[in-house]
Design a protein around this motif. Structure first.
Motif, PDB file in Angstrom:
ATOM      1  N   ASP A 149       0.824  -1.202   0.000  1.00 52.99           N
ATOM      2  CA  ASP A 149       0.000   0.000   0.000  1.00 52.99           C
ATOM      3  C   ASP A 149       0.862   1.258   0.000  1.00 52.99           C
ATOM      4  O   ASP A 149       0.792   2.082  -0.893  1.00 52.99           O
ATOM      5  CB  ASP A 149      -0.933   0.012   1.218  1.00 52.99           C
ATOM      6  CG  ASP A 149      -1.938  -1.118   1.170  1.00 52.99           C
ATOM      7  OD1 ASP A 149      -2.280  -1.548   0.061  1.00 52.99           O
ATOM      8  OD2 ASP A 149      -2.363  -1.573   2.242  1.00 52.99           O
ATOM      9  N   VAL A 150       1.685   1.418   1.027  1.00 50.68           N
ATOM     10  CA  VAL A 150       2.513   2.608   1.161  1.00 50.68           C
ATOM     11  C   VAL A 150       3.947   2.298   0.745  1.00 50.68           C
ATOM     12  O   VAL A 150       4.558   3.034  -0.013  1.00 50.68           O
ATOM     13  CB  VAL A 150       2.489   3.124   2.626  1.00 50.68           C
ATOM     14  CG1 VAL A 150       3.405   4.308   2.800  1.00 50.68           C
ATOM     15  CG2 VAL A 150       1.066   3.469   3.030  1.00 50.68           C
ATOM     16  N   VAL A 151       4.465   1.184   1.241  1.00 50.83           N
ATOM     17  CA  VAL A 151       5.838   0.772   0.939  1.00 50.83           C
ATOM     18  C   VAL A 151       5.789  -0.389  -0.053  1.00 50.83           C
ATOM     19  O   VAL A 151       5.143  -1.398   0.213  1.00 50.83           O
ATOM     20  CB  VAL A 151       6.565   0.327   2.235  1.00 50.83           C
ATOM     21  CG1 VAL A 151       7.957  -0.184   1.931  1.00 50.83           C
ATOM     22  CG2 VAL A 151       6.603   1.468   3.240  1.00 50.83           C
ATOM     23  N   PRO A 152       6.459  -0.261  -1.199  1.00 50.41           N
ATOM     24  CA  PRO A 152       6.492  -1.396  -2.122  1.00 50.41           C
ATOM     25  C   PRO A 152       7.185  -2.588  -1.451  1.00 50.41           C
ATOM     26  O   PRO A 152       8.217  -2.422  -0.795  1.00 50.41           O
ATOM     27  CB  PRO A 152       7.312  -0.893  -3.305  1.00 50.41           C
ATOM     28  CG  PRO A 152       7.477   0.569  -3.116  1.00 50.41           C
ATOM     29  CD  PRO A 152       7.200   0.883  -1.689  1.00 50.41           C
ATOM     30  N   SER A 153       6.599  -3.758  -1.601  1.00 51.84           N
ATOM     31  CA  SER A 153       7.150  -4.936  -0.935  1.00 51.84           C
ATOM     32  C   SER A 153       6.831  -6.197  -1.712  1.00 51.84           C
ATOM     33  O   SER A 153       5.950  -6.208  -2.573  1.00 51.84           O
ATOM     34  CB  SER A 153       6.590  -5.046   0.491  1.00 51.84           C
ATOM     35  OG  SER A 153       5.189  -5.198   0.449  1.00 51.84           O
ATOM     36  N   CYS A 154       7.553  -7.256  -1.382  1.00 53.96           N
ATOM     37  CA  CYS A 154       7.278  -8.591  -1.922  1.00 53.96           C
ATOM     38  C   CYS A 154       7.265  -9.552  -0.747  1.00 53.96           C
ATOM     39  O   CYS A 154       7.881  -9.304   0.292  1.00 53.96           O
ATOM     40  CB  CYS A 154       8.349  -9.028  -2.913  1.00 53.96           C
ATOM     41  SG  CYS A 154       8.377  -8.070  -4.441  1.00 53.96           S
ATOM     42  N   GLN A 155       6.550 -10.650  -0.927  1.00 48.55           N
ATOM     43  CA  GLN A 155       6.513 -11.691   0.087  1.00 48.55           C
ATOM     44  C   GLN A 155       6.668 -13.030  -0.608  1.00 48.55           C
ATOM     45  O   GLN A 155       6.050 -13.283  -1.640  1.00 48.55           O
ATOM     46  CB  GLN A 155       5.198 -11.649   0.861  1.00 48.55           C
ATOM     47  CG  GLN A 155       5.187 -12.566   2.059  1.00 48.55           C
ATOM     48  CD  GLN A 155       3.959 -12.357   2.941  1.00 48.55           C
ATOM     49  OE1 GLN A 155       3.106 -11.529   2.673  1.00 48.55           O
ATOM     50  NE2 GLN A 155       3.884 -13.143   3.996  1.00 48.55           N
ATOM     51  N   ALA A 156       7.524 -13.873  -0.042  1.00 43.13           N
ATOM     52  CA  ALA A 156       7.738 -15.222  -0.578  1.00 43.13           C
ATOM     53  C   ALA A 156       7.421 -16.229   0.512  1.00 43.13           C
ATOM     54  O   ALA A 156       7.755 -16.021   1.679  1.00 43.13           O
ATOM     55  CB  ALA A 156       9.178 -15.393  -1.042  1.00 43.13           C
TER      56      ALA A 156
END
Length: 192
Positions: A136-143
């Motif tokens: 939403d605010v901070v671009p992120s990825c999750q694996a």
């Protein structure tokens, strides 16, 4: 007073001799040996800093550090000093493969983001794996990975010029290092 049957001691001796002659060494039921993988401490699957870009460190664990150290549930945080970007790795060990798969499914349902065409990874060792990106605010990825009794969850902040996280291509070597570590310590072979 009632007398014991006089053949009772002889029957016991015969039973013991039969047992001894057939290789019995214990008269009680042996305790089952735990599955060797279940004996592996979850902390063994935590990554070191080698697969991260230059400048990243393992969090020194100051007062508000996320790092915990338990045999069945542990977290390690990687940071780049003086920047808010971070990577966290959680490793959980479950008592059964079904429990691990259920935990993976719950975590998968709570993933935010979508798979991206320019950053894809399919684990050749994990029974279940996924990689999504968004934020939403901070671009992120999750694996997420499930290797037998273990579920590994990574959270990566992505560098948007402000947060100092990873660049998308930096994620893949980290996931490959996770696969190699799991294969080494869990004795896994590549899936066809």
């Amino acid at each position: 007073m009632k007398r014991l049957n006089s053949s009772y001691p002889h029957s016991l001796v015969i039973l013991l001799l039969l047992c001894w002659s057939s290789g019995c060494t214990q008269l009680s039921t042996p305790t089952p040996t735990p599955h060797p993988i279940m004996q592996l401490d979850a902390r063994t699957l935590l990554l070191d800093i080698k697969s991260f870009p230059v400048g990243w460190i393992i969090s020194p664990c100051e007062p508000y550090c996320l790092e915990t150290r338990h045999a069945s549930d542990t977290v390690r945080t990687f940071v780049i000093p003086q920047k808010p970007g971070q990577v966290s790795q959680q490793v959980q060990r479950f008592p059964s493969i079904d429990a691990a798969q259920n935990a993976y499914n719950r975590a998968y349902q709570s993933l935010h983001g979508t798979p991206l065409s320019h950053v894809q990874y399919a684990s050749p060792y994990a029974e279940s794996s996924s990689l999504t990106c968004g934020g939403d605010v901070v671009p992120s990825c999750q694996a997420l990975f499930r290797y037998e009794h273990y579920v590994i969850d990574f959270y990566f902040t992505i560098d948007d010029g402000i947060n100092g996280g990873l660049n998308y291509p930096d994620i893949i070597p980290i996931l490959q290092a996770m696969d190699q570590r799991a294969a080494q310590y869990l004795g896994l072979t590549r899936h066809p």
